[in-house]
Motif scaffolding. Sequence first.
Motif, PDB file in Angstrom:
ATOM      1  N   THR A 140      -2.984  -6.119   4.573  1.00  0.00           N
ATOM      2  CA  THR A 140      -2.114  -6.164   5.508  1.00  0.00           C
ATOM      3  C   THR A 140      -1.785  -7.013   6.712  1.00  0.00           C
ATOM      4  N   GLU A 141      -2.430  -8.639   6.519  1.00  0.00           N
ATOM      5  CA  GLU A 141      -1.638  -9.363   7.863  1.00  0.00           C
ATOM      6  C   GLU A 141      -1.186 -10.905   7.769  1.00  0.00           C
ATOM      7  N   GLU A 142      -1.436 -10.209   6.863  1.00  0.00           N
ATOM      8  CA  GLU A 142      -0.649 -11.706   5.772  1.00  0.00           C
ATOM      9  C   GLU A 142       0.278 -11.550   4.549  1.00  0.00           C
ATOM     10  N   LEU A 143       0.287 -10.390   3.980  1.00  0.00           N
ATOM     11  CA  LEU A 143       1.151 -10.065   2.553  1.00  0.00           C
ATOM     12  C   LEU A 143       3.062 -10.122   3.579  1.00  0.00           C
ATOM     13  N   PRO A 144       2.606  -8.920   3.876  1.00  0.00           N
ATOM     14  CA  PRO A 144       3.991  -8.693   4.488  1.00  0.00           C
ATOM     15  C   PRO A 144       4.956  -9.837   4.789  1.00  0.00           C
ATOM     16  N   ALA A 145       4.604 -10.667   5.453  1.00  0.00           N
ATOM     17  CA  ALA A 145       5.304 -11.500   5.970  1.00  0.00           C
ATOM     18  C   ALA A 145       5.806 -12.395   4.913  1.00  0.00           C
ATOM     19  N   LEU A 199      -2.548  -1.789  -1.144  1.00  0.00           N
ATOM     20  CA  LEU A 199      -1.624  -3.055  -2.134  1.00  0.00           C
ATOM     21  C   LEU A 199      -0.734  -2.393  -2.100  1.00  0.00           C
ATOM     22  N   SER A 200      -0.717  -1.259  -2.882  1.00  0.00           N
ATOM     23  CA  SER A 200       0.753  -0.586  -3.161  1.00  0.00           C
ATOM     24  C   SER A 200       1.535   0.003  -1.647  1.00  0.00           C
ATOM     25  N   GLU A 205       6.148  -0.552   1.739  1.00  0.00           N
ATOM     26  CA  GLU A 205       6.963  -0.822   3.503  1.00  0.00           C
ATOM     27  C   GLU A 205       7.381  -1.518   3.346  1.00  0.00           C
ATOM     28  N   ALA A 206       7.008  -2.949   2.923  1.00  0.00           N
ATOM     29  CA  ALA A 206       7.855  -4.532   3.134  1.00  0.00           C
ATOM     30  C   ALA A 206       9.537  -4.028   2.232  1.00  0.00           C
ATOM     31  N   THR A 207       9.220  -2.992   1.166  1.00  0.00           N
ATOM     32  CA  THR A 207      10.243  -3.220   0.234  1.00  0.00           C
ATOM     33  C   THR A 207      11.712  -2.089   1.350  1.00  0.00           C
ATOM     34  N   GLY A 208      10.622  -1.584   1.962  1.00  0.00           N
ATOM     35  CA  GLY A 208      12.043  -0.557   2.677  1.00  0.00           C
ATOM     36  C   GLY A 208      12.607  -1.104   3.963  1.00  0.00           C
ATOM     37  N   GLY A 209      11.863  -2.606   4.216  1.00  0.00           N
ATOM     38  CA  GLY A 209      12.975  -3.177   5.397  1.00  0.00           C
ATOM     39  C   GLY A 209      14.352  -4.005   4.540  1.00  0.00           C
ATOM     40  N   HIS A 210      14.719  -3.489   3.185  1.00  0.00           N
ATOM     41  CA  HIS A 210      15.299  -4.571   2.136  1.00  0.00           C
ATOM     42  C   HIS A 210      15.953  -3.424   1.790  1.00  0.00           C
TER      43      HIS A 210
END
Length: 262
Positions: A140-145, A199-200, A205-210
């Motif tokens: 939650t804190e490190e992986l998104p970036a 994790l999924s 959510e990170a994919t949604g930014g692209h």
Amino acid sequence: MRNIRRTATVAVALLATLFLIPAAAQAKPKQIEQYVALGDSYSSGAGAGAYSDAVCQRSNNAYPELLADELGAELSFVACGGAVTDDVLAGQVDALSEETDLVTIGIGGNDIGWTEAIAACITPFHDCTPEIEEAERKATEELPAKLDAVYAEIAERSPKAEVYVLGYPRLFAARNTCDALGSINIAEQERMNQGADLLSDVIEEATGGHSFTYVDVRDGFEGHAICDTAPWLHGFTVIDVPYHPNVLGQRDGYYAEMSEIL
């Protein structure tokens, strides 16, 4: 009156020629010629045997190989067991180009120490809750970036490519204690599955930014987890790679999902 009807029929046929045929032609799928497969061991096929690269555990049974065969595409298979997001940025992305048509990537599990959490849970008489919680914190804190940096690099290098981000399945059936001589109890299995879901969700959510497509494989693996009757994942084993998809997991899980989409 007959002439009017004949004229109307000709007009309808002409409209069909002008509008319907081009529309059908536009619906024809894009030809995929250059395919690049990035990621970690779940994408390299670790656990599926028939390795063409023992170091990275790239398997001829892995979903990228199966997908490339189906599409008739040239495959740059650079996914590697043990890879983290930094490894993708440091070397794997070099396989990308402006000519790349298709990219698949599965990454993130190693960045959060998921393997260490599993190892803690299979250790007899050890409460693995702290390791799971630390993995969740990193997710939650490190992986998104880290994911955002990888996805941005893919988009920059291959702006025309269709990009599919594949998630991870839940590992355990959470109905019995068949695995590792019963050292992983049902409560621990459920807790590990909750971590896998988190994790999924973070990856999605990170994919949604692209402008990428997230591929959720959890439903596909449902009923085929460790301790199920027909598992698509290895449990504890010294013969192959534990806690990774077997041949069926790569073929009927990952590959089937991607084949249906494409």
